[in-house]
Design a protein around this motif. Sequence first.
Motif, PDB file in Angstrom:
ATOM      1  N   ASN A  99       0.828  -1.210   0.000  1.00  0.00           N
ATOM      2  CA  ASN A  99       0.000   0.000   0.000  1.00  0.00           C
ATOM      3  C   ASN A  99       0.866   1.266   0.000  1.00  0.00           C
ATOM      4  O   ASN A  99       0.550   2.243  -0.680  1.00  0.00           O
ATOM      5  CB  ASN A  99      -0.963   0.012   1.175  1.00  0.00           C
ATOM      6  N   VAL A 100       1.947   1.240   0.758  1.00  0.00           N
ATOM      7  CA  VAL A 100       2.852   2.382   0.781  1.00  0.00           C
ATOM      8  C   VAL A 100       3.466   2.571  -0.611  1.00  0.00           C
ATOM      9  O   VAL A 100       3.568   3.690  -1.113  1.00  0.00           O
ATOM     10  CB  VAL A 100       3.941   2.216   1.863  1.00  0.00           C
ATOM     11  N   GLN A 101       3.848   1.472  -1.238  1.00  0.00           N
ATOM     12  CA  GLN A 101       4.414   1.551  -2.587  1.00  0.00           C
ATOM     13  C   GLN A 101       3.390   2.100  -3.578  1.00  0.00           C
ATOM     14  O   GLN A 101       3.731   2.885  -4.455  1.00  0.00           O
ATOM     15  CB  GLN A 101       4.913   0.180  -3.041  1.00  0.00           C
ATOM     16  N   ARG A 102       2.133   1.725  -3.405  1.00  0.00           N
ATOM     17  CA  ARG A 102       1.075   2.237  -4.283  1.00  0.00           C
ATOM     18  C   ARG A 102       0.955   3.754  -4.153  1.00  0.00           C
ATOM     19  O   ARG A 102       0.876   4.476  -5.159  1.00  0.00           O
ATOM     20  CB  ARG A 102      -0.258   1.567  -3.947  1.00  0.00           C
ATOM     21  N   VAL A 103       0.955   4.249  -2.923  1.00  0.00           N
ATOM     22  CA  VAL A 103       0.869   5.690  -2.688  1.00  0.00           C
ATOM     23  C   VAL A 103       2.107   6.383  -3.257  1.00  0.00           C
ATOM     24  O   VAL A 103       2.000   7.416  -3.924  1.00  0.00           O
ATOM     25  CB  VAL A 103       0.699   5.994  -1.183  1.00  0.00           C
ATOM     26  N   LEU A 104       3.282   5.806  -3.027  1.00  0.00           N
ATOM     27  CA  LEU A 104       4.532   6.381  -3.534  1.00  0.00           C
ATOM     28  C   LEU A 104       4.521   6.456  -5.060  1.00  0.00           C
ATOM     29  O   LEU A 104       4.902   7.465  -5.649  1.00  0.00           O
ATOM     30  CB  LEU A 104       5.718   5.548  -3.050  1.00  0.00           C
ATOM     31  N   THR A 105       4.038   5.403  -5.702  1.00  0.00           N
ATOM     32  CA  THR A 105       3.975   5.372  -7.160  1.00  0.00           C
ATOM     33  C   THR A 105       3.024   6.446  -7.687  1.00  0.00           C
ATOM     34  O   THR A 105       3.340   7.139  -8.663  1.00  0.00           O
ATOM     35  CB  THR A 105       3.531   3.981  -7.650  1.00  0.00           C
ATOM     36  N   LEU A 106       1.877   6.608  -7.038  1.00  0.00           N
ATOM     37  CA  LEU A 106       0.945   7.660  -7.448  1.00  0.00           C
ATOM     38  C   LEU A 106       1.582   9.040  -7.288  1.00  0.00           C
ATOM     39  O   LEU A 106       1.437   9.906  -8.154  1.00  0.00           O
ATOM     40  CB  LEU A 106      -0.351   7.590  -6.636  1.00  0.00           C
ATOM     41  N   ARG A 107       2.284   9.226  -6.191  1.00  0.00           N
ATOM     42  CA  ARG A 107       2.896  10.529  -5.892  1.00  0.00           C
ATOM     43  C   ARG A 107       4.017  10.860  -6.876  1.00  0.00           C
ATOM     44  O   ARG A 107       4.101  11.962  -7.404  1.00  0.00           O
ATOM     45  CB  ARG A 107       3.425  10.516  -4.454  1.00  0.00           C
ATOM     46  N   GLN A 108       4.896   9.875  -7.125  1.00  0.00           N
ATOM     47  CA  GLN A 108       6.083  10.141  -7.936  1.00  0.00           C
ATOM     48  C   GLN A 108       5.854   9.985  -9.432  1.00  0.00           C
ATOM     49  O   GLN A 108       6.671  10.417 -10.219  1.00  0.00           O
ATOM     50  CB  GLN A 108       7.241   9.253  -7.475  1.00  0.00           C
ATOM     51  N   GLY A 109       4.744   9.324  -9.791  1.00  0.00           N
ATOM     52  CA  GLY A 109       4.360   9.212 -11.197  1.00  0.00           C
ATOM     53  C   GLY A 109       5.218   8.278 -12.006  1.00  0.00           C
ATOM     54  O   GLY A 109       5.881   7.421 -11.447  1.00  0.00           O
ATOM     55  N   PRO A 110       5.228   8.431 -13.286  1.00  0.00           N
ATOM     56  CA  PRO A 110       4.680   9.561 -14.014  1.00  0.00           C
ATOM     57  C   PRO A 110       3.167   9.473 -14.159  1.00  0.00           C
ATOM     58  O   PRO A 110       2.663   8.374 -14.240  1.00  0.00           O
ATOM     59  CB  PRO A 110       5.385   9.510 -15.373  1.00  0.00           C
ATOM     60  N   PRO A 111       2.503  10.583 -14.223  1.00  0.00           N
ATOM     61  CA  PRO A 111       2.999  11.930 -13.941  1.00  0.00           C
ATOM     62  C   PRO A 111       3.086  12.173 -12.434  1.00  0.00           C
ATOM     63  O   PRO A 111       2.354  11.557 -11.653  1.00  0.00           O
ATOM     64  CB  PRO A 111       1.918  12.820 -14.567  1.00  0.00           C
ATOM     65  N   VAL A 112       3.970  13.070 -12.040  1.00  0.00           N
ATOM     66  CA  VAL A 112       4.082  13.460 -10.635  1.00  0.00           C
ATOM     67  C   VAL A 112       2.759  14.106 -10.234  1.00  0.00           C
ATOM     68  O   VAL A 112       2.203  14.901 -10.982  1.00  0.00           O
ATOM     69  CB  VAL A 112       5.254  14.453 -10.447  1.00  0.00           C
ATOM     70  N   GLN A 113       2.243  13.717  -9.046  1.00  0.00           N
ATOM     71  CA  GLN A 113       0.951  14.233  -8.599  1.00  0.00           C
ATOM     72  C   GLN A 113       1.067  14.879  -7.228  1.00  0.00           C
ATOM     73  O   GLN A 113       1.891  14.476  -6.415  1.00  0.00           O
ATOM     74  CB  GLN A 113      -0.070  13.096  -8.522  1.00  0.00           C
ATOM     75  N   GLY A 114       0.206  15.847  -6.987  1.00  0.00           N
ATOM     76  CA  GLY A 114       0.118  16.466  -5.673  1.00  0.00           C
ATOM     77  C   GLY A 114      -0.621  15.541  -4.716  1.00  0.00           C
ATOM     78  O   GLY A 114      -1.277  14.579  -5.129  1.00  0.00           O
ATOM     79  N   TRP A 115      -0.539  15.861  -3.428  1.00  0.00           N
ATOM     80  CA  TRP A 115      -1.201  15.014  -2.428  1.00  0.00           C
ATOM     81  C   TRP A 115      -2.708  14.980  -2.625  1.00  0.00           C
ATOM     82  O   TRP A 115      -3.347  13.965  -2.389  1.00  0.00           O
ATOM     83  CB  TRP A 115      -0.850  15.474  -1.013  1.00  0.00           C
ATOM     84  N   GLY A 116      -3.297  16.073  -3.058  1.00  0.00           N
ATOM     85  CA  GLY A 116      -4.737  16.098  -3.305  1.00  0.00           C
ATOM     86  C   GLY A 116      -5.136  15.136  -4.403  1.00  0.00           C
ATOM     87  O   GLY A 116      -6.134  14.420  -4.296  1.00  0.00           O
ATOM     88  N   GLN A 117      -4.346  15.092  -5.470  1.00  0.00           N
ATOM     89  CA  GLN A 117      -4.617  14.162  -6.566  1.00  0.00           C
ATOM     90  C   GLN A 117      -4.440  12.716  -6.120  1.00  0.00           C
ATOM     91  O   GLN A 117      -5.228  11.841  -6.483  1.00  0.00           O
ATOM     92  CB  GLN A 117      -3.692  14.454  -7.752  1.00  0.00           C
ATOM     93  N   VAL A 118      -3.409  12.469  -5.326  1.00  0.00           N
ATOM     94  CA  VAL A 118      -3.174  11.110  -4.816  1.00  0.00           C
ATOM     95  C   VAL A 118      -4.354  10.672  -3.962  1.00  0.00           C
ATOM     96  O   VAL A 118      -4.894   9.573  -4.130  1.00  0.00           O
ATOM     97  CB  VAL A 118      -1.851  11.037  -4.017  1.00  0.00           C
ATOM     98  N   ALA A 119      -4.773  11.536  -3.049  1.00  0.00           N
ATOM     99  CA  ALA A 119      -5.906  11.205  -2.176  1.00  0.00           C
ATOM    100  C   ALA A 119      -7.163  10.939  -2.999  1.00  0.00           C
ATOM    101  O   ALA A 119      -7.902   9.978  -2.728  1.00  0.00           O
ATOM    102  CB  ALA A 119      -6.150  12.342  -1.186  1.00  0.00           C
ATOM    103  N   GLN A 120      -7.387  11.759  -4.005  1.00  0.00           N
ATOM    104  CA  GLN A 120      -8.565  11.584  -4.851  1.00  0.00           C
ATOM    105  C   GLN A 120      -8.525  10.230  -5.565  1.00  0.00           C
ATOM    106  O   GLN A 120      -9.531   9.527  -5.619  1.00  0.00           O
ATOM    107  CB  GLN A 120      -8.647  12.719  -5.868  1.00  0.00           C
TER     108      GLN A 120
END
Length: 149
Positions: A99-120
């Motif tokens: 789960n941590v890796q999933r969040v990290l992948t969303l955050r770091q991208g591509p494309p790089v995303q803000g925390w709001g986009q990751v949460a969404q």
Amino acid sequence: MNRSAVHLGMLCILSLFIAGGAAADATKDERNLEREVKRLNDTAAKPDGEKAVIKRLAVEYKTTEVQVQALRDKKIGFGDIAAMLSLSQSLPGGATDANVQRVLTLRQGPPVQGWGQVAQQLGTKLGKTVSQVRKTANNANREIKNDHA
């Protein structure tokens, strides 16, 4: 026909105002989270701060100090680690490595995303994450103060 165009234009403008209001709320949560992320990083920079922050992250996010250190080894700041762990807790199974890796992948991208986009994308909101990161910083600061007393 001309009247329809006016109504359509007004509808478009109204929808922009509504969408803008929703975006402002997300922006506010993101700004609050960025402030708390910086605060936690500042706490870690204090004497004995890193030790206190690692301990608090492990306790408050029900993980291990080894997992926290593994994220640090990836050159991730303490505040971002707290945000990642908080968001991963909202997933089935909690703050597992996957789960941590999933969040990290969303955050770091591509494309790089803000925390709001990751949460969404995870189907959650940032409010709880902001509170958890704030609590982590407060408790780490308290622990540092008690150790020096």
